[in-house]
Design a protein around this motif. Structure first.
Motif, PDB file in Angstrom:
ATOM      1  N   THR A   5      23.354   3.793  45.707  1.00 26.44           N
ATOM      2  CA  THR A   5      23.138   2.662  46.365  1.00 26.44           C
ATOM      3  C   THR A   5      24.143   2.260  47.431  1.00 26.44           C
ATOM      4  OG1 THR A   5      24.634   2.118  44.393  1.00 26.44           O
ATOM      5  CG2 THR A   5      22.301   1.735  44.090  1.00 26.44           C
ATOM      6  N   LEU A   6      24.686   3.321  48.143  1.00 23.01           N
ATOM      7  CA  LEU A   6      25.706   3.040  48.919  1.00 23.01           C
ATOM      8  C   LEU A   6      25.193   2.129  50.272  1.00 23.01           C
ATOM      9  CD1 LEU A   6      26.821   6.862  49.584  1.00 23.01           C
ATOM     10  CD2 LEU A   6      28.030   5.233  48.153  1.00 23.01           C
ATOM     11  N   GLN A   7      26.227   1.248  50.601  1.00 26.58           N
ATOM     12  CA  GLN A   7      25.574   0.385  51.480  1.00 26.58           C
ATOM     13  C   GLN A   7      25.806   0.847  52.814  1.00 26.58           C
ATOM     14  OE1 GLN A   7      28.410  -2.700  50.609  1.00 26.58           O
ATOM     15  NE2 GLN A   7      28.333  -2.278  48.678  1.00 26.58           N
ATOM     16  N   SER A   8      24.986   0.849  53.796  1.00 26.47           N
ATOM     17  CA  SER A   8      25.260   1.174  55.101  1.00 26.47           C
ATOM     18  C   SER A   8      26.284   0.342  55.988  1.00 26.47           C
ATOM     19  CB  SER A   8      23.722   1.179  55.784  1.00 26.47           C
ATOM     20  OG  SER A   8      23.116   2.205  55.192  1.00 26.47           O
ATOM     21  N   VAL A   9      26.854   0.947  56.715  1.00 26.74           N
ATOM     22  CA  VAL A   9      27.596   0.218  57.812  1.00 26.74           C
ATOM     23  C   VAL A   9      26.898   0.344  59.067  1.00 26.74           C
ATOM     24  CG1 VAL A   9      30.074   0.165  58.968  1.00 26.74           C
ATOM     25  CG2 VAL A   9      29.791   0.306  56.471  1.00 26.74           C
ATOM     26  N   PRO A  10      26.726   0.419  59.925  1.00 28.09           N
ATOM     27  CA  PRO A  10      26.588  -0.658  60.740  1.00 28.09           C
ATOM     28  C   PRO A  10      25.277  -1.171  60.224  1.00 28.09           C
ATOM     29  CG  PRO A  10      25.907   1.332  62.066  1.00 28.09           C
ATOM     30  CD  PRO A  10      26.450   1.721  60.641  1.00 28.09           C
ATOM     31  N   GLU A  12      22.436  -1.855  59.217  1.00 27.45           N
ATOM     32  CA  GLU A  12      20.951  -1.786  59.133  1.00 27.45           C
ATOM     33  C   GLU A  12      20.278  -2.317  58.148  1.00 27.45           C
ATOM     34  OE1 GLU A  12      18.239   1.444  61.159  1.00 27.45           O
ATOM     35  OE2 GLU A  12      20.314   0.832  61.793  1.00 27.45           O
TER      36      GLU A  12
ATOM     37  N   ALA B  63      30.821   3.662  42.058  1.00 28.73           N
ATOM     38  CA  ALA B  63      29.906   4.163  42.871  1.00 28.73           C
ATOM     39  C   ALA B  63      29.388   3.105  44.051  1.00 28.73           C
ATOM     40  CB  ALA B  63      28.986   4.883  42.646  1.00 28.73           C
ATOM     41  N   ASP B  64      28.992   2.020  43.381  1.00 30.19           N
ATOM     42  CA  ASP B  64      28.427   0.980  44.387  1.00 30.19           C
ATOM     43  C   ASP B  64      29.421   0.095  45.161  1.00 30.19           C
ATOM     44  OD1 ASP B  64      29.114  -0.373  42.169  1.00 30.19           O
ATOM     45  OD2 ASP B  64      26.976  -0.727  41.326  1.00 30.19           O
ATOM     46  N   ILE B  66      31.358   1.486  47.259  1.00 34.64           N
ATOM     47  CA  ILE B  66      31.654   2.378  48.462  1.00 34.64           C
ATOM     48  C   ILE B  66      30.701   2.201  49.649  1.00 34.64           C
ATOM     49  CG2 ILE B  66      31.625   4.845  49.701  1.00 34.64           C
ATOM     50  CD1 ILE B  66      32.841   5.620  46.969  1.00 34.64           C
ATOM     51  N   ALA B  67      31.094   1.658  50.604  1.00 38.29           N
ATOM     52  CA  ALA B  67      30.162   1.572  51.924  1.00 38.29           C
ATOM     53  C   ALA B  67      30.336   2.594  52.526  1.00 38.29           C
ATOM     54  CB  ALA B  67      30.623   0.468  52.684  1.00 38.29           C
ATOM     55  N   SER B  68      29.115   3.145  53.332  1.00 38.04           N
ATOM     56  CA  SER B  68      29.086   4.482  53.838  1.00 38.04           C
ATOM     57  C   SER B  68      28.211   4.356  55.285  1.00 38.04           C
ATOM     58  CB  SER B  68      28.430   5.573  53.248  1.00 38.04           C
ATOM     59  OG  SER B  68      26.935   5.840  53.544  1.00 38.04           O
ATOM     60  N   SER B  69      28.570   4.916  56.179  1.00 36.71           N
ATOM     61  CA  SER B  69      28.021   4.938  57.416  1.00 36.71           C
ATOM     62  C   SER B  69      26.498   5.247  57.419  1.00 36.71           C
ATOM     63  CB  SER B  69      28.724   5.881  58.498  1.00 36.71           C
ATOM     64  OG  SER B  69      28.707   7.323  58.164  1.00 36.71           O
ATOM     65  N   ASP B  70      25.864   4.901  58.335  1.00 38.30           N
ATOM     66  CA  ASP B  70      24.142   4.968  58.131  1.00 38.30           C
ATOM     67  C   ASP B  70      23.929   6.363  58.513  1.00 38.30           C
ATOM     68  OD1 ASP B  70      21.562   5.038  58.167  1.00 38.30           O
ATOM     69  OD2 ASP B  70      21.462   3.562  59.276  1.00 38.30           O
ATOM     70  N   PRO B  71      23.463   7.298  57.581  1.00 39.41           N
ATOM     71  CA  PRO B  71      23.167   8.705  58.362  1.00 39.41           C
ATOM     72  C   PRO B  71      21.886   8.683  59.333  1.00 39.41           C
ATOM     73  CG  PRO B  71      22.070   8.223  56.020  1.00 39.41           C
ATOM     74  CD  PRO B  71      22.773   6.906  56.285  1.00 39.41           C
ATOM     75  N   ALA B  73      21.872   6.809  61.908  1.00 34.94           N
ATOM     76  CA  ALA B  73      22.335   6.328  62.974  1.00 34.94           C
ATOM     77  C   ALA B  73      23.538   7.318  63.410  1.00 34.94           C
ATOM     78  CB  ALA B  73      23.131   4.870  62.804  1.00 34.94           C
ATOM     79  N   PHE B  77      26.228   6.418  66.118  1.00 37.10           N
ATOM     80  CA  PHE B  77      27.735   6.178  65.236  1.00 37.10           C
ATOM     81  C   PHE B  77      28.912   6.982  66.065  1.00 37.10           C
ATOM     82  CE2 PHE B  77      30.069   4.980  61.362  1.00 37.10           C
ATOM     83  CZ  PHE B  77      30.241   3.618  62.037  1.00 37.10           C
TER      84      PHE B  77
END
Ligand SMILES: [Fe+2]
Ligand SMILES: [Fe+2]
Ligand SMILES: [Fe+2]
Lengths: 343, 101, 309
Positions: A5-10, A12, B63-64, B66-71, B73, B77
């Protein structure tokens, strides 16, 4: 990372993906496949949020969850002897070892959860008899010498299987395996030393050791899986860099290691056909009873019912405890929120 | 401390565990576990991830959270730093061999 | 290039015991491994083997009273470890299998140290004492012998004994007997964590669901009759407290009541109103439970007397 459920940074916008045109979806899939293929070609790693072929995800989920179940069910034959360990040192070692196996199960469930399957769902499949686990844990641990034979041969076979898995193409699986392998190194040694002590003990002790080795030998060899010509999924797993060596390669290598070690133990392996093939430079062993393997795998082994029942019992007996802790957490969070509003 | 959405029933949420292996080093991701709340997550992490002296300090994070970069992109990025050699000492070859530089 | 703090290895890290190494290629001694959260070491605390060695070399030798006292504490811890070990593979959640396993291992370690020391009096090993004494020769008190019951009973028992052991070991760390002091100094830190573990669960079970609250209240009711016995003085403790080797158990009670009281108050629980049981384990008069526990624990060792394992 175990989270799906990780949120995406930029930002999307995930919701917007539903509105993507078919062409756009196809383009993304092609890009994903190309990237995946490149990762495989470079022998690099796939991480949970990368695009991956559905079959790759499914294979991994099945393999990792089965591996996790094996660790958890595998606690039982040895836990059975903690209370009767014949010295306090052995009791401590065995307790630590069985406890480690719970840890291995946890590391592996975490790795599987990154593929989108919650642990409780995997656990439910196990308890419902829908999931498989290593067939060897359906055999009973009849004597103390089984603690030696399990450590030496079962953990030994597991290590032989797992060391190459440290380089599995799926990042979380490989990382879990690194941790597991570090911990396993003592498991095999403690088992070997139990047997060594027994084989140098009284004649009864030596006989106990030999009988245990006789009983666990074939099931341990079968832990590597069916022979290569009867292992349809192996080729794909190797192409995906999950598996690095074939079942027979690993098994033969393991037989060679055992042949050397069994001499130190002054015991024998119950297989007259073991030999080193000078032509192929490989160890060979006698025929294994694969019919029995499939019987046990299908649920008709000596302890299948007992192992699952024990797991269900622990899970069911624990339900009220897990509920209580979840309730308590919810209540505390609510209290905290009210305090913040009031402030 | 942040607490994840309280889960229904008897399923505990996932926490990511970060362990500092010794003083002076960063916390490194060690793995994850399930726990009902932060206090128990820390204790479970201690029991699960530091049984062999692996750590002197532990962080747990829902776990929820954590913000992560979009794989997807990853190209865009992480493109910018590519090719900017002048950010690295190795780019400056003429001063090579000059002492204490 | 400068050395970043992430890769700098403090001197103490490289000294002393090295890494326990692994069959995994490339993971040892690489820069990554030093920053890794999987780096494992054995630590360097006082181990049961160190006590046994000191005893065999004659550098640690208890008098009769100290030996008897060490036997008491060793038996308490051994019986508890045997009880807790049963939870491994049966706990309410996998994470708790590991937590209870750690506590059982701590207790077993304390038992081995105390028994190794006690055996120094007449030349018996920890295993002679654990496996070849009969029930009346054991010195454990009843609360340690109680069956696990459900998780709430186990937690209630653990809560009481770890708060008791903490107060005891805290004081024993100052014992005039250097070996007792050494064992207690290691044990008190571990038991401190056991207090925390059980207190966390007391709070959660007492204030979780109605069902769990009922079970927690029941758990304390089952356990509480056996609390008093922990704090009873006798001639032995009188002599030992006179010499400064130990303290009177009764002197631990006020701190025990205050600290457990704080947790119970937070959990909105009351001390159960139950009558204390007479006990008698220090004199070898045991609960009906101990015989079964010993039968199981000793069976294999006794089948092969004199064997080495
Ligand atoms: Fe394992
Ligand atoms: Fe394994
Ligand atoms: Fe193992």
């Amino acid at each position: 990372m175990a989270s799906q459920t990780l949120q995406s940074v930029p930002g999307e916008p995930t919701a917007a993906q539903h509105e993507l045109s078919l062409e756009e979806l196809a383009r993304r899939e092609a890009d994903g496949q190309a990237y995946f293929d490149k990762v495989m070609a470079d022998d690099s790693r796939i991480e949970p949020r990368d695009w991956m072929p559905p079959a790759y995800r499914k294979t991994l989920l099945r393999q990792i969850s089965q591996h996790a179940h094996s660790e958890i069910i595998g606690m039982q034959p040895e836990a059975n002897w903690i209370s009767r360990a014949p010295s306090l040192k052995r009791k401590a070692i065995l307790m630590a070892k069985v406890q480690d196996e719970a840890g291995h199960g946890l590391y592996l469930y975490s790795a599987a959860e990154t593929l989108g399957q919650p642990r409780d769902a995997m656990m439910q499949d196990l308890m419902d008899g829908k999931a498989k686990y290593s067939s060897i844990f359906n055999y009973p641990a009849r004597t103390w010498a089984d603690m030696g034979a399990i450590g030496w041969m079962v953990d030994g076979a597991a290590i032989a299987n797992q060391v190459p898995l440290c380089r599995a193409s799926f990042g979380p699986y490989g990382r879990a395996m690194v941790r597991v392998c570090k911990e396993e190194s003592f498991h095999q040694r403690q088992g070997f030393e139990i047997l060594l002590e027994l084989s140098h003990g009284t004649p009864e002790q030596k006989q106990m050791a030999q009988e245990a080795v006789n009983r666990w030998y074939a099931p341990a060899l079968m832990m590597f899986g069916p022979p290569d010509d009867d292992s349809p999924n192996s080729k794909q797993s190797m192409a995906w860099n999950i598996k690095r060596f074939s079942n027979d390669e690993l098994r033969n290598r393991f037989v060679g290691m055992m042949m050397e070690q069994v001499r130190v133990l002054e015991l024998t392996l119950p297989d007259k056909d073991i030999r080193f093939n000078e032509e192929t430079k490989k160890w060979e062993h006698g025929p294994l009873d694969w019919a029995e393997f499939h019987e046990v795998l299908a649920g008709r082994g000596p302890c299948n019912a007992q192992r699952l029942e024990r797991r269900r019992e622990a899970h069911d007996d624990g339900t009220w405890v897990r509920e209580a802790a979840a309730q308590y957490a919810a209540k505390q969070a609510k209290k905290q929120a009210e305090k913040e509003v009031a402030a | 401390m942040t607490t994840p959405e309280p889960h229904a029933g008897n399923v505990w949420p996932i926490w990511e565990v970060f362990v500092r292996s010794s003083r002076g080093l960063s916390h490194v991701h060690a793995g994850s576990l399930h726990a009902p709340d932060a206090a128990m997550a820390l204790r479970n992490a201690r029991d699960l991830y530091t049984r062999r002296n692996e750590g002197v300090s532990i962080w747990v994070v829902p776990a929820d959270a954590i913000a992560s970069s979009d794989p997807d992109a990853k190209g865009a990025f992480f493109e910018s730093p590519q090719g900017k050699d002048y950010r690295h000492a190795t780019y400056y070859t003429k001063s090579e061999g000059v002492k204490h530089l | 290039m400068s050395t970043s703090p992430e890769t700098a290895v403090p001197a103490e890290e490289t000294a002393g015991h090295g890494d326990i190494s692994v069959g995994v290629k490339g993971s040892a001694n690489s820069g990554e491994a030093t920053a890794s959260a999987t780096r494992i070491t054995p630590g360097n605390a006082l181990r049961p083997e160190d006590i046994a060695l000191a005893v065999s070399r004659g550098t640690a030798k208890p008098g009769e009273d100290v030996a008897e006292f060490a036997l008491r504490l060793g038996d308490d811890a051994l019986v508890l470890a045997q009880r807790l070990g049963h939870w491994i593979s049966r706990a309410p959640e996998l994470e708790e299998d590991i937590a209870l396993g750690n506590i059982a291992l701590d207790q077993l370690g304390h038992a081995r140290s105390f028994l190794s020391y006690a055996g120094g009096f007449d030349g018996r090993s920890e295993d002679d004492l654990a496996y070849f004494r009969r029930e009346p020769e054991f010195r454990s008190v009843e609360i340690f012998e109680l069956p696990n019951g459900d998780f709430a009973v186990t937690i209630a028992r653990q809560f009481v004994v770890s708060y008791y052991q903490f107060e005891l070991y805290r004081r024993l760390a100052q014992s005039t007997d250097a070996t007792l002091a050494g064992i207690a100094a290691k044990a008190v830190k571990e038991v401190d964590y056991h207090r925390d573990h059980s207190a966390q669960w007391v709070l959660r079970l007492a204030q979780g669901t109605d069902e769990s609250r009922e079970k927690m209240i029941h758990g304390f009711k089952v356990i509480w009759p056996y609390v008093d016995e922990l704090f009873r003085d006798d001639e032995l403790t009188g002599r030992l407290s006179g010499s400064g080797a130990a303290v009177e158990p009764s002197s631990l009670r006020a701190d025990f009541d205050r600290l457990t009281g704080e947790v119970l108050a937070e959990a909105e629980l009351e001390v159960p109103r139950v009558q204390p049981a007479p006990g008698g384990g220090r004199k070898g008069l045991h609960s009906e439970h101990l015989g079964y526990l010993l039968a199981e624990m000793q069976v294999l060792a006794r089948e092969y007397p004199g064997a080495s394992w």
